[in-house]
Motif scaffolding. Structure first.
Motif, PDB file in Angstrom:
ATOM      1  N   ASP A  95     -42.191  17.792  38.539  1.00 52.12           N
ATOM      2  CA  ASP A  95     -41.759  16.923  39.636  1.00 52.12           C
ATOM      3  C   ASP A  95     -41.557  15.492  39.146  1.00 52.12           C
ATOM      4  OD1 ASP A  95     -40.876  17.073  42.257  1.00 52.12           O
ATOM      5  OD2 ASP A  95     -42.724  16.237  43.075  1.00 52.12           O
ATOM      6  N   GLN A 145     -49.352  27.404  44.453  1.00 50.93           N
ATOM      7  CA  GLN A 145     -49.278  25.954  44.667  1.00 50.93           C
ATOM      8  C   GLN A 145     -50.661  25.373  44.416  1.00 50.93           C
ATOM      9  OE1 GLN A 145     -46.498  24.033  45.771  1.00 50.93           O
ATOM     10  NE2 GLN A 145     -47.816  22.281  45.338  1.00 50.93           N
ATOM     11  N   VAL A 149     -49.482  20.922  50.048  1.00 49.07           N
ATOM     12  CA  VAL A 149     -48.391  19.971  50.200  1.00 49.07           C
ATOM     13  C   VAL A 149     -47.639  20.258  51.498  1.00 49.07           C
ATOM     14  CG1 VAL A 149     -46.761  21.421  48.919  1.00 49.07           C
ATOM     15  CG2 VAL A 149     -46.384  18.956  49.008  1.00 49.07           C
ATOM     16  N   LYS A 198     -43.868  19.815  53.015  1.00 47.16           N
ATOM     17  CA  LYS A 198     -42.490  19.540  52.620  1.00 47.16           C
ATOM     18  C   LYS A 198     -41.602  19.352  53.848  1.00 47.16           C
ATOM     19  CE  LYS A 198     -42.891  22.376  48.402  1.00 47.16           C
ATOM     20  NZ  LYS A 198     -42.286  23.492  47.619  1.00 47.16           N
ATOM     21  N   GLU A 246     -39.338  13.438  58.402  1.00 45.97           N
ATOM     22  CA  GLU A 246     -40.438  12.870  57.617  1.00 45.97           C
ATOM     23  C   GLU A 246     -41.605  12.444  58.504  1.00 45.97           C
ATOM     24  OE1 GLU A 246     -41.179   9.575  54.058  1.00 45.97           O
ATOM     25  OE2 GLU A 246     -39.407   9.418  55.356  1.00 45.97           O
ATOM     26  N   LYS A 281     -43.844  15.597  50.831  1.00 48.92           N
ATOM     27  CA  LYS A 281     -42.756  15.544  49.861  1.00 48.92           C
ATOM     28  C   LYS A 281     -41.430  15.975  50.487  1.00 48.92           C
ATOM     29  CE  LYS A 281     -45.814  15.050  46.423  1.00 48.92           C
ATOM     30  NZ  LYS A 281     -45.927  13.823  45.580  1.00 48.92           N
ATOM     31  N   LYS A 282     -40.387  15.233  50.176  1.00 49.27           N
ATOM     32  CA  LYS A 282     -39.048  15.661  50.572  1.00 49.27           C
ATOM     33  C   LYS A 282     -38.595  16.755  49.612  1.00 49.27           C
ATOM     34  CE  LYS A 282     -34.407  13.977  51.662  1.00 49.27           C
ATOM     35  NZ  LYS A 282     -33.510  12.798  51.717  1.00 49.27           N
ATOM     36  N   SER A 283     -38.037  17.833  50.148  1.00 52.19           N
ATOM     37  CA  SER A 283     -37.647  18.961  49.306  1.00 52.19           C
ATOM     38  C   SER A 283     -36.471  19.708  49.913  1.00 52.19           C
ATOM     39  CB  SER A 283     -38.831  19.924  49.120  1.00 52.19           C
ATOM     40  OG  SER A 283     -38.433  21.098  48.448  1.00 52.19           O
ATOM     41  N   ASP A 326     -35.941  22.684  49.111  1.00 50.63           N
ATOM     42  CA  ASP A 326     -36.348  24.091  49.057  1.00 50.63           C
ATOM     43  C   ASP A 326     -36.722  24.635  50.433  1.00 50.63           C
ATOM     44  OD1 ASP A 326     -36.006  24.028  46.323  1.00 50.63           O
ATOM     45  OD2 ASP A 326     -38.112  23.592  45.901  1.00 50.63           O
TER      46      ASP A 326
END
Length: 546
Positions: free
Chosen positions: A215, A459, A463, A465, A472, A490-492, A494
């Motif tokens: 990351d 993982q 977290v 995402k 957000e 976290k911005k993702s 996925d």
């Protein structure tokens, strides 16, 4: 965008190669696994054929990179020569994956760190490389990224860190697309040796693999060819290396690099430098890890020599080194000119050897291969992500957590999917964990929480995402309700919505555990300071002589 070279390009067909079949030191079947990948790969115009040796290139390729950067930076008088040197440089795409690690947050002065992935390809793609590497059966084969070192230059340019990854690290290689022919290499469905990433479209896939694992946002890469490295080692007059006993890297079956040195410090250059950097048989342990230690010692000594050696003051020597270095380099477009390398050299020269730290990614064995060591590897990666020096000096002040400008919806209106990420390399997943945590969220008022019972992930840390800025605030609201730090949000790309991945740190209980953050470099990283002139390789008693 496809890869390019100012020298011109030509496609060639890959042939089967032996991943570990005697490409380093010994006879043709010294062990290892061949790559199953096939396809085509670009090469420089006019190239011969064949592939260069893997471990030999491992540090020498890295050395060529450092040489090229530092030398071009000191050769200011040769600016008019730049255009010719520019014509030597070959470029390729930076990232071939479909995901990028987030950009680092600037420090108080608005500065950001610089991360460069140094790659050593073992492709035997010229007669010279073939002569040096041998293994004729691998002529034109799929290249392997047998040297992988992440160079991190701190945002304030006061310190530098290098992380080596063992070539046989097993991990997940992401989906990559070859920019030349559009061929898609799907993400590996099982753990694959990291050095195979280079054969999946080029160095941009190796970059993508590192970003997925760590990351860490990678700004540039340098892939260094083996050609010219020996002459460059000659040009600087040798590099001091040390062994604690007489060594001869050769056994009765022909294994070994042929290195023969007396106890103590010796200045190695040319073929002897090549032998030092490819030696595995002879150093204590006889493994690729031992070889990496020797390479770190060489790299540190090389940089010190470049700073201290007055013999490099000759313009002719500098010009020769610059010529061979730029001919050996393949870089991303952002470093595709001598001017860019010159600017980079000025940044690197700001760091003294005393503030340079060489490390190896913490690992543990799985059979004959290795995997990132749970806990320690992520700790090392986090220190780099957070721009914390690995030498323990200049402690970084904790950054104030940034609260999103996006207002959160009411708790009962926030849709969140919960996934089970409690699986580890040594422990199975906790059954029903996603459903359990979903119930915990519902009890806190998040009635639209839903468990994904079909997905099981690995993982390490829990977290949250989110895919886009408008979610957000919702993600941060869930973190706050669970007592989690906002840095765990976290911005993702996925995920398609707010997703809570329950990590291995939360295998039980009603809330993720709170732990004090430790900013110490793990002992398992075996850090070596760049100013250490006393470092000496331990010799295997079976490879000594009188």
């Amino acid at each position: 965008m496809g890869r390019s070279s100012v020298r011109g390009e030509g496609a060639r067909q890959r042939a089967p190669h032996a991943s570990d079949h005697g490409l380093e030191e010994g006879p043709p079947h010294e062990g290892g696994e061949p790559s199953a990948d096939s396809g085509h790969h670009r090469r420089r115009h006019g190239g011969g054929g064949g592939r260069a040796p893997r471990p030999r290139r491992r540090i020498l390729r890295w050395s060529a990179t450092i040489l090229s950067v530092l030398i071009l930076g000191t050769a200011g008088a040769g600016y008019l020569y730049y255009q010719h040197l520019n014509n030597n440089l070959e470029t390729d795409d930076l990232n071939l994956g479909d995901h990028r690690a987030p950009e680092p947050t600037p420090n108080a002065a608005g500065q950001t760190p610089l991360n460069i992935l140094l790659i050593g390809s073992d492709a035997r793609d010229s007669k010279e490389n073939q002569k040096l590497g041998g293994a004729k059966e691998t002529f034109g084969g799929t290249p392997l990224a047998d040297v992988q070192m992440l160079l991190h230059l701190s945002a304030d340019r006061t310190n530098m860190s290098v992380i080596s990854m063992p070539r046989d690290t097993l991990l997940s290689i992401p989906k990559c697309t070859d920019p030349d022919d559009g061929k898609v290499y799907e993400a590996s469905t099982q753990r694959t040796m990291t050095n195979q990433s280079l054969g999946r479209g080029g160095p941009g896939c190796t970059v993508a693999t590192w970003e997925k694992l760590t990351d860490i946002r990678i700004n540039h890469f340098m892939e260094v060819d083996f050609s010219g490295v020996v002459s460059m080692a000659d040009a600087i007059g040798g590099v001091p290396v040390c062994v604690d006993a007489n060594i001869h890297s050769r056994d009765s079956e022909g294994h070994g690099s042929g290195l023969k040195l007396e106890k103590g410090t010796t200045y190695v250059k040319g073929e002897q430098a090549l032998q030092w950097l490819r030696t595995r048989y002879g150093f204590d342990g006889g493994t690729d890890i031992s070889r990496a230690k020797a390479q770190h010692m060489y790299m540190n000594a090389l940089v010190r020599e470049l700073r201290e050696n007055a013999n490099l003051g000759s313009p002719n020597k500098l010009r020769k080194l610059a010529e061979t270095a730029t001919s050996a380099l393949k870089v991303d477009d952002g470093l595709g000119s001598v001017k860019a390398l010159f600017d980079l050299s000025n940044e690197l020269k700001k760091v003294s050897p005393e503030r340079t730290t060489m490390t190896t990614m913490p690992f543990e064995y799985v059979g004959a291969r290795v995997i990132p060591k749970p806990g320690d590897a992520e700790q090392l990666f986090r220190l780099v992500r957070d721009d914390i020096s690995l030498d323990g000096k200049g402690k970084k002040k904790p950054a104030k957590e940034k609260v999103s400008d996006d207002p959160a919806a009411d708790d009962g209106e926030i849709a969140v999917q919960v996934q089970n990420g409690t699986r580890t390399d040594v422990e199975p997943p906790v059954g029903g964990r996603a459903s359990t945590v979903t119930q915990i969220l519902a009890g806190k008022g998040f009635t639209k929480a839903a468990a994904d019972t079909t997905t099981v992930l690995a993982q390490e840390k829990t977290v949250i995402k989110f895919p886009s800025a408008d979610l957000e605030g919702d993600a941060q609201r869930i973190a706050k309700s669970l007592g989690m730090k906002l840095s765990s949000v976290k911005k993702s790309t996925d995920v398609s919505g707010v997703t809570l991945v329950v990590g291995a740190d939360w295998r039980e209980g009603n809330a993720p555990p709170k732990s004090k953050q430790d900013d110490k470099t793990p002992d398992s990283a075996e850090a070596l300071n760049g100013s250490d002139k006393k470092a000496c390789m331990h010799v295997d008693p079976n490879f000594t002589w009188k």
